[in-house]
Design an enzyme around this catalytic site. Structure first.
Site, PDB file in Angstrom:
ATOM      1  N   PHE A 264      32.116  49.830   6.515  1.00  0.00           N
ATOM      2  CA  PHE A 264      32.360  50.891   7.485  1.00  0.00           C
ATOM      3  C   PHE A 264      33.122  52.028   6.820  1.00  0.00           C
ATOM      4  O   PHE A 264      34.207  51.826   6.298  1.00  0.00           O
ATOM      5  CB  PHE A 264      33.134  50.336   8.686  1.00  0.00           C
ATOM      6  CG  PHE A 264      33.168  51.286   9.839  1.00  0.00           C
ATOM      7  CD1 PHE A 264      32.074  51.391  10.697  1.00  0.00           C
ATOM      8  CD2 PHE A 264      34.266  52.105  10.048  1.00  0.00           C
ATOM      9  CE1 PHE A 264      32.096  52.290  11.748  1.00  0.00           C
ATOM     10  CE2 PHE A 264      34.292  53.001  11.113  1.00  0.00           C
ATOM     11  CZ  PHE A 264      33.206  53.102  11.955  1.00  0.00           C
TER      12      PHE A 264
ATOM     13  N   ARG B  61      37.508  62.227  11.235  1.00  0.00           N
ATOM     14  CA  ARG B  61      36.330  63.069  11.007  1.00  0.00           C
ATOM     15  C   ARG B  61      36.650  64.244  10.097  1.00  0.00           C
ATOM     16  O   ARG B  61      35.785  64.783   9.426  1.00  0.00           O
ATOM     17  CB  ARG B  61      35.801  63.632  12.344  1.00  0.00           C
ATOM     18  CG  ARG B  61      35.205  62.601  13.282  1.00  0.00           C
ATOM     19  CD  ARG B  61      34.472  63.320  14.409  1.00  0.00           C
ATOM     20  NE  ARG B  61      34.205  62.478  15.561  1.00  0.00           N
ATOM     21  CZ  ARG B  61      33.140  61.688  15.704  1.00  0.00           C
ATOM     22  NH1 ARG B  61      32.255  61.611  14.731  1.00  0.00           N
ATOM     23  NH2 ARG B  61      32.968  60.975  16.791  1.00  0.00           N
TER      24      ARG B  61
ATOM     25  N   GLU C 180      21.087  63.572   9.858  1.00  0.00           N
ATOM     26  CA  GLU C 180      21.881  62.409  10.256  1.00  0.00           C
ATOM     27  C   GLU C 180      23.064  62.244   9.309  1.00  0.00           C
ATOM     28  O   GLU C 180      22.980  62.588   8.125  1.00  0.00           O
ATOM     29  CB  GLU C 180      21.014  61.137  10.177  1.00  0.00           C
ATOM     30  CG  GLU C 180      20.461  60.692  11.522  1.00  0.00           C
ATOM     31  CD  GLU C 180      21.491  59.978  12.391  1.00  0.00           C
ATOM     32  OE1 GLU C 180      22.713  60.126  12.165  1.00  0.00           O
ATOM     33  OE2 GLU C 180      21.066  59.274  13.314  1.00  0.00           O
ATOM     34  N   ASP C 181      24.143  61.694   9.849  1.00  0.00           N
ATOM     35  CA  ASP C 181      25.302  61.426   9.003  1.00  0.00           C
ATOM     36  C   ASP C 181      25.095  60.152   8.189  1.00  0.00           C
ATOM     37  O   ASP C 181      25.277  60.141   6.979  1.00  0.00           O
ATOM     38  CB  ASP C 181      26.590  61.338   9.842  1.00  0.00           C
ATOM     39  CG  ASP C 181      26.422  60.439  11.080  1.00  0.00           C
ATOM     40  OD1 ASP C 181      25.336  59.835  11.265  1.00  0.00           O
ATOM     41  OD2 ASP C 181      27.383  60.345  11.855  1.00  0.00           O
TER      42      ASP C 181
ATOM     43  N   ASP D 216      22.272  53.281   9.150  1.00  0.00           N
ATOM     44  CA  ASP D 216      22.753  51.911   8.967  1.00  0.00           C
ATOM     45  C   ASP D 216      21.590  50.962   9.252  1.00  0.00           C
ATOM     46  O   ASP D 216      20.780  50.694   8.372  1.00  0.00           O
ATOM     47  CB  ASP D 216      23.944  51.681   9.897  1.00  0.00           C
ATOM     48  CG  ASP D 216      24.599  50.325   9.712  1.00  0.00           C
ATOM     49  OD1 ASP D 216      24.152  49.566   8.847  1.00  0.00           O
ATOM     50  OD2 ASP D 216      25.562  50.009  10.430  1.00  0.00           O
TER      51      ASP D 216
HETATM   52  P1  5GP Z   1      22.245  52.719  13.024  1.00  0.00           P
HETATM   53  O1  5GP Z   1      21.560  52.820  14.359  1.00  0.00           O
HETATM   54  O2  5GP Z   1      21.455  53.324  11.900  1.00  0.00           O
HETATM   55  O3  5GP Z   1      22.662  51.324  12.714  1.00  0.00           O
HETATM   56  O4  5GP Z   1      23.634  53.488  13.166  1.00  0.00           O
HETATM   57  C1  5GP Z   1      23.686  54.851  13.223  1.00  0.00           C
HETATM   58  C2  5GP Z   1      25.011  55.351  13.759  1.00  0.00           C
HETATM   59  O5  5GP Z   1      26.045  54.353  13.742  1.00  0.00           O
HETATM   60  C3  5GP Z   1      25.486  56.468  12.869  1.00  0.00           C
HETATM   61  O6  5GP Z   1      24.917  57.695  13.232  1.00  0.00           O
HETATM   62  C4  5GP Z   1      26.991  56.387  13.093  1.00  0.00           C
HETATM   63  O7  5GP Z   1      27.333  57.097  14.244  1.00  0.00           O
HETATM   64  C5  5GP Z   1      27.253  54.916  13.309  1.00  0.00           C
HETATM   65  N1  5GP Z   1      27.656  54.276  12.035  1.00  0.00           N
HETATM   66  C6  5GP Z   1      26.929  53.410  11.298  1.00  0.00           C
HETATM   67  N2  5GP Z   1      27.612  53.037  10.198  1.00  0.00           N
HETATM   68  C7  5GP Z   1      28.783  53.700  10.238  1.00  0.00           C
HETATM   69  C8  5GP Z   1      29.926  53.725   9.353  1.00  0.00           C
HETATM   70  O8  5GP Z   1      30.013  53.091   8.301  1.00  0.00           O
HETATM   71  N3  5GP Z   1      30.963  54.532   9.734  1.00  0.00           N
HETATM   72  C9  5GP Z   1      30.950  55.268  10.881  1.00  0.00           C
HETATM   73  N4  5GP Z   1      32.041  56.009  11.143  1.00  0.00           N
HETATM   74  N5  5GP Z   1      29.896  55.254  11.733  1.00  0.00           N
HETATM   75  C10 5GP Z   1      28.832  54.477  11.414  1.00  0.00           C
END
Ligand code: 5GP
Length: 179
Positions: free
Chosen positions: A151, A164, A98-99, A102
C-alpha cells in the site's frame, strides 16, 4: 521525509522525469488530434495536472468520481459513480488517467461504462501498476512505473484522506495503521 513514511518508493524527481517521457510519448502518438483526458478523482488529480502540462497535443480534461465499497486499503471492485463526466465522449479520443492499477476491478467497470458512450478511441494511462494478485486483464497503453504489491501513499494517493500532498510516493510505517 515525512515522519510517517518508512520508505520512499519513487522520488519527486523520478516521478517528474517519467511524466515528461509519458507526455512526449502521448504527444507523438496522438499528434494534432485532440485528446480528452479523463481522471478518476481524487487520487489521479495530481497526476492529470502534471501529465496535461507535459503533452503538446490539444488537450481537454474532465473528471469523474467513483466510490468503492469495502475497507480503505483493499479494493472490492464494486464501484458507484458519484460524479459523472461533463463532456460527451462521442467520437473523441479518450485517455483515462489512473493513479494506480491494483486488481484492475475498478477500471474494468469504468471502461465498460465509458466504452458504451461511443468514443473514437479509449485508452488508459496509469502512473503506477501494482504487481497484483488477482489482476483482471486490462489493456493499459501507458504505464508510469511498476510498483511492489504494497500500500503506497503520496502524489495524490491517500490513506484515510491524508498524505495526498506528499511530492513523492512512499510506504507508511506500520504504526500509522494502528493509530
Ligand atoms: P483496483 O480496483 O485496481 O484494485 O484499485 C484501484 C483503486 O484502489 C485505486 O484507484 C486507488 O484508489 C486504490 N488503491 C489501490 N492500491 C492502492 C495503494 O497502494 N495506495 C492507495 N492509496 N490507494 C490504492
Amino acid at each position: 521525509m515525512h515522519e510517517d513514511i518508512e520508505t520512499i518508493v519513487l522520488t519527486e524527481a523520478e516521478i517528474r522525469a517519467r511524466i515528461t517521457e509519458l507526455g512526449d510519448e502521448i504527444s507523438r502518438d496522438y499528434g494534432d488530434e485532440p485528446i480528452l483526458l479523463v481522471a478518476v478523482l481524487r487520487g489521479a488529480a495530481l497526476f492529470i495536472a502534471d501529465l496535461a502540462r507535459s503533452i503538446s497535443s490539444p488537450v481537454e480534461i474532465d473528471f469523474m468520481a467513483v466510490s468503492s465499497y469495502g475497507s480503505s486499503t483493499k479494493s472490492s471492485g464494486v464501484v458507484r459513480i458519484i460524479k459523472d463526466l461533463d463532456e460527451s465522449l462521442e467520437g473523441r479520443h479518450v485517455l483515462v488517467v489512473e493513479d494506480i492499477l491494483d486488481t484492475g476491478l475498478t477500471l474494468k467497470y469504468l471502461l465498460k461504462n465509458l466504452a458504451s458512450r461511443g468514443p473514437k478511441t479509449l485508452e488508459v494511462i496509469t502512473l503506477l501498476s501494482k504487481q497484483g494478485k488477482q489482476r483482471v486483464p486490462i489493456s493499459c497503453k501507458y504505464i508510469g512505473f511498476d510498483v511492489p504489491d504494497e500500500f503506497v501513499v503520496g502524489y495524490g494517493l491517500d490513506y484515510a484522506e491524508r498524505y495526498r500532498n506528499l511530492p513523492y510516493i512512499g510506504i507508511l510505517k506500520p504504526a500509522v495503521y494502528s493509530e
